[in-house]
Design a protein around this motif. Structure first.
Motif, PDB file in Angstrom:
ATOM      1  N   HIS A  66     -15.178   9.632 -12.268  1.00 20.91           N
ATOM      2  CA  HIS A  66     -15.328   9.067 -10.927  1.00 20.91           C
ATOM      3  C   HIS A  66     -15.406  10.230  -9.946  1.00 20.91           C
ATOM      4  N   PRO A  67     -16.597  10.613  -9.533  1.00 14.78           N
ATOM      5  CA  PRO A  67     -16.724  11.780  -8.653  1.00 14.78           C
ATOM      6  C   PRO A  67     -15.985  11.636  -7.325  1.00 14.78           C
ATOM      7  N   TRP A  68     -15.833  10.430  -6.837  1.00 14.66           N
ATOM      8  CA  TRP A  68     -15.135  10.250  -5.571  1.00 14.66           C
ATOM      9  C   TRP A  68     -13.665  10.650  -5.687  1.00 14.66           C
ATOM     10  N   GLU A  69     -13.090  10.530  -6.896  1.00  4.92           N
ATOM     11  CA  GLU A  69     -11.707  10.970  -7.087  1.00  4.92           C
ATOM     12  C   GLU A  69     -11.601  12.490  -6.955  1.00  4.92           C
ATOM     13  N   HIS A  70     -12.638  13.193  -7.387  1.00  2.00           N
ATOM     14  CA  HIS A  70     -12.638  14.649  -7.264  1.00  2.00           C
ATOM     15  C   HIS A  70     -12.742  15.054  -5.792  1.00  2.00           C
ATOM     16  N   VAL A  71     -13.571  14.361  -5.060  1.00  2.00           N
ATOM     17  CA  VAL A  71     -13.707  14.658  -3.630  1.00  2.00           C
ATOM     18  C   VAL A  71     -12.391  14.371  -2.915  1.00  2.00           C
ATOM     19  N   LEU A  72     -11.758  13.267  -3.242  1.00  2.00           N
ATOM     20  CA  LEU A  72     -10.476  12.925  -2.643  1.00  2.00           C
ATOM     21  C   LEU A  72      -9.413  13.962  -3.006  1.00  2.00           C
ATOM     22  N   GLY A  73      -9.380  14.376  -4.265  1.00  2.00           N
ATOM     23  CA  GLY A  73      -8.427  15.401  -4.687  1.00  2.00           C
ATOM     24  C   GLY A  73      -8.657  16.722  -3.988  1.00  2.00           C
TER      25      GLY A  73
END
Length: 81
Positions: free
Chosen positions: A31-38
């Motif tokens: 889930h790329p959005w989790e990486h951005v959030l992290g």
């Protein structure tokens, strides 16, 4: 300094998310959005930590100056007795 803290925090956030996916044996970029959030949370944390450290140093300098002034009054101002 803020740019360095931002980059370090972003890498820590990205690394944490990728490590989490690796432990669960999931694809790294599931889930790329989790990486951005992290990355965003890591950068925010690192910047707040850098600001806290700077404020702590300023407060320490103020406390040291107050202690020096109090010691000078205590030991060098004996004319009042």
């Amino acid at each position: 300094m803020p740019a360095t803290a931002t980059v370090i925090g972003a890498f820590l956030g990205l690394g944490t998310q990728m490590y989490s996916n690796a432990l669960r044996r999931l694809p790294y970029m599931r889930h790329p959005w989790e990486h951005v959030l992290g990355m965003g949370l890591g950068a925010l944390f690192a910047n707040q930590l850098a600001n806290w450290d700077a404020r702590l140093k300023e407060d320490l300098e103020k406390m040291i100056e107050k202690a020096k002034a109090a010691n000078e009054l205590r030991y060098f101002d004996v004319d009042d007795e």
